[in-house]
Design a protein around this motif. Structure first.
Motif, mmCIF file in Angstrom:
data_model
loop_
_atom_site.group_PDB
_atom_site.id
_atom_site.type_symbol
_atom_site.label_atom_id
_atom_site.label_comp_id
_atom_site.label_asym_id
_atom_site.label_seq_id
_atom_site.Cartn_x
_atom_site.Cartn_y
_atom_site.Cartn_z
ATOM 1 N N ARG A 152 0.820 -1.213 0.000
ATOM 2 C CA ARG A 152 0.000 0.000 0.000
ATOM 3 C C ARG A 152 0.854 1.263 0.000
ATOM 4 N NH1 ARG A 152 -3.926 -1.242 4.927
ATOM 5 N NH2 ARG A 152 -1.886 -1.920 5.720
ATOM 6 N N PHE A 202 -6.153 3.397 -7.961
ATOM 7 C CA PHE A 202 -6.963 3.664 -6.766
ATOM 8 C C PHE A 202 -7.674 2.391 -6.302
ATOM 9 C CE2 PHE A 202 -10.988 4.840 -4.761
ATOM 10 C CZ PHE A 202 -10.564 5.734 -3.781
ATOM 11 N N HIS A 206 -5.145 0.167 -4.764
ATOM 12 C CA HIS A 206 -4.707 0.702 -3.471
ATOM 13 C C HIS A 206 -5.739 0.419 -2.373
ATOM 14 C CE1 HIS A 206 -2.585 3.275 -0.658
ATOM 15 N NE2 HIS A 206 -3.669 4.016 -0.485
ATOM 16 N N THR A 207 -7.016 0.482 -2.741
ATOM 17 C CA THR A 207 -8.089 0.252 -1.758
ATOM 18 C C THR A 207 -8.511 -1.204 -1.689
ATOM 19 O OG1 THR A 207 -9.769 0.778 -3.425
ATOM 20 C CG2 THR A 207 -8.978 2.593 -2.047
ATOM 21 N N SER A 208 -7.853 -2.062 -2.501
ATOM 22 C CA SER A 208 -8.190 -3.496 -2.540
ATOM 23 C C SER A 208 -9.658 -3.729 -2.886
ATOM 24 C CB SER A 208 -7.846 -4.169 -1.204
ATOM 25 O OG SER A 208 -6.463 -4.022 -0.915
ATOM 26 N N SER A 238 -12.270 -2.323 -1.920
ATOM 27 C CA SER A 238 -13.141 -2.350 -0.731
ATOM 28 C C SER A 238 -13.507 -0.933 -0.324
ATOM 29 C CB SER A 238 -12.429 -3.045 0.431
ATOM 30 O OG SER A 238 -11.237 -2.360 0.773
ATOM 31 N N PRO A 249 -14.023 2.225 2.353
ATOM 32 C CA PRO A 249 -13.171 2.739 3.430
ATOM 33 C C PRO A 249 -13.749 2.454 4.815
ATOM 34 C CG PRO A 249 -14.371 4.528 2.390
ATOM 35 C CD PRO A 249 -14.647 3.298 1.571
ATOM 36 N N GLU A 286 -10.808 8.388 5.232
ATOM 37 C CA GLU A 286 -10.836 7.524 4.053
ATOM 38 C C GLU A 286 -12.152 7.668 3.284
ATOM 39 O OE1 GLU A 286 -10.090 3.690 5.642
ATOM 40 O OE2 GLU A 286 -7.901 3.926 5.649
ATOM 41 N N TRP A 287 -13.258 7.813 4.016
ATOM 42 C CA TRP A 287 -14.544 8.039 3.352
ATOM 43 C C TRP A 287 -14.538 9.356 2.579
ATOM 44 C CZ3 TRP A 287 -18.348 5.349 1.634
ATOM 45 C CH2 TRP A 287 -18.715 4.148 2.242
ATOM 46 N N TRP A 306 -12.547 8.803 -0.507
ATOM 47 C CA TRP A 306 -13.269 7.950 -1.450
ATOM 48 C C TRP A 306 -14.367 8.738 -2.165
ATOM 49 C CZ3 TRP A 306 -17.764 5.741 -3.043
ATOM 50 C CH2 TRP A 306 -17.689 4.517 -3.702
ATOM 51 N N SER A 315 -5.483 14.026 0.091
ATOM 52 C CA SER A 315 -4.442 13.023 -0.138
ATOM 53 C C SER A 315 -3.188 13.348 0.658
ATOM 54 C CB SER A 315 -4.109 12.940 -1.634
ATOM 55 O OG SER A 315 -5.234 12.555 -2.386
ATOM 56 N N HIS A 363 -3.888 12.485 4.151
ATOM 57 C CA HIS A 363 -3.894 11.027 4.289
ATOM 58 C C HIS A 363 -2.466 10.482 4.400
ATOM 59 C CE1 HIS A 363 -5.056 6.870 3.719
ATOM 60 N NE2 HIS A 363 -4.309 6.776 2.627
#
Length: 271
Positions: free
Chosen positions: A33, A82, A85-87, A89, A91, A96-97, A100, A256, A259
């Protein structure tokens, strides 16, 4: 067509290369990640360069059209990284939300903008022989307003009828002063224009010959104003998506950076 295929293949190749690099990085017992996060950050800053390039149209750094193509295909690359990076899934944290949602807003507004910029200019070229830029339209509208005012004033004489001037004041002055019938223009309908022309035809049957000539000239100006309003509405739609896309892009960049700071703070043990 060849250019689209080539650009698509290059983009897909870059996505596959990043996927392979991330997989290799993970087998070395490192958290992938961090790697794909930095790739994603670099790509997003690359996207930001297009907005900077547009502010300098006379720059020797290549044509804006080429930069736009790079911006679009780099955007597809960013979406893929993206998701990696988020797999794939959703957040978990509030930050993270926010990232997203802002990312989704940038992507959706960008896709809408791509559709509008690829479809609207061609339609305008087919529908209007004389095209204007969005910035030229207010001046052209003012010139039409002055021209129709001059025509109507010529009919205002002591011995003349007031029917033309009354019709203008009650029916057409507002039409010429500001954009009208925006919903009809979005639908591509000309019914409001047909309705006004019908009212002019009814009035022509009741007035004398000089006033009929004036009404004939007014009819042409009404058509010109209606076509001008159509260009204003459609070009306004073409510009409107930028009011979402650009602020969302800068907001995404700020989030970002925040983050990255939070991730490295926690990874170094800072509480």
């Amino acid at each position: 067509m060849f250019g689209v295929a080539r650009n698509t293949m290059v983009t897909l190749g870059a996505i596959v290369a990043v996927y392979w690099l991330i997989s290799f990085y993970g087998t070395a017992l490192r958290d992938p990640r961090f790697l794909d996060g930095w790739i994603l950050t670099a790509a997003m800053f690359g996207q930001l360069l297009f907005h900077v390039r547009k502010k300098f149209p006379a720059s020797p750094l290549g044509r804006v059209a080429i930069w736009l193509k790079m911006h679009i295909y780099l955007g597809y690359f960013v979406v893929a990284v993206f998701l990696l990076h988020t797999s794939f899934s959703f957040p978990e944290t509030t930050l993270e939300w926010a990232l997203w949602i802002m990312f989704a807003l940038v992507v959706v507004s960008g896709l809408v903008g791509q559709y509008l910029t690829s479809s609207i200019p061609g339609k305008l070229q087919q529908q209007h022989a004389e095209q204007m830029t969005f910035e030229q339209i207010p001046t052209a509208r003012l010139n039409l307003f002055r021209e129709v005012n001059a025509l109507v004033l010529e009919t205002v004489t002591p011995e003349g009828s007031s029917e033309v001037s009354d019709f203008y004041v009650n029916r057409l002055r507002g039409f010429f002063r500001r954009p009208q019938n925006l919903r009809a223009h979005l639908r591509g309908s000309r019914r409001p224009l047909e309705r006004i022309n019908g009212e002019i035809s009814d009035l022509e049957r009741r007035v004398n010959a000089p006033d009929r000539e004036t009404l004939s000239s007014i009819r042409k100006l009404v058509t010109a104003k209606y076509d001008l309003d159509h260009q204003y509405t459609v070009q306004g739609l073409l510009h409107s998506w930028l009011f979402v896309h650009v602020p969302a892009t800068y907001s995404l960049i700020v989030l970002s950076i925040l983050h990255v700071a939070v991730v490295y703070a926690y990874s170094s043990g800072v509480q």
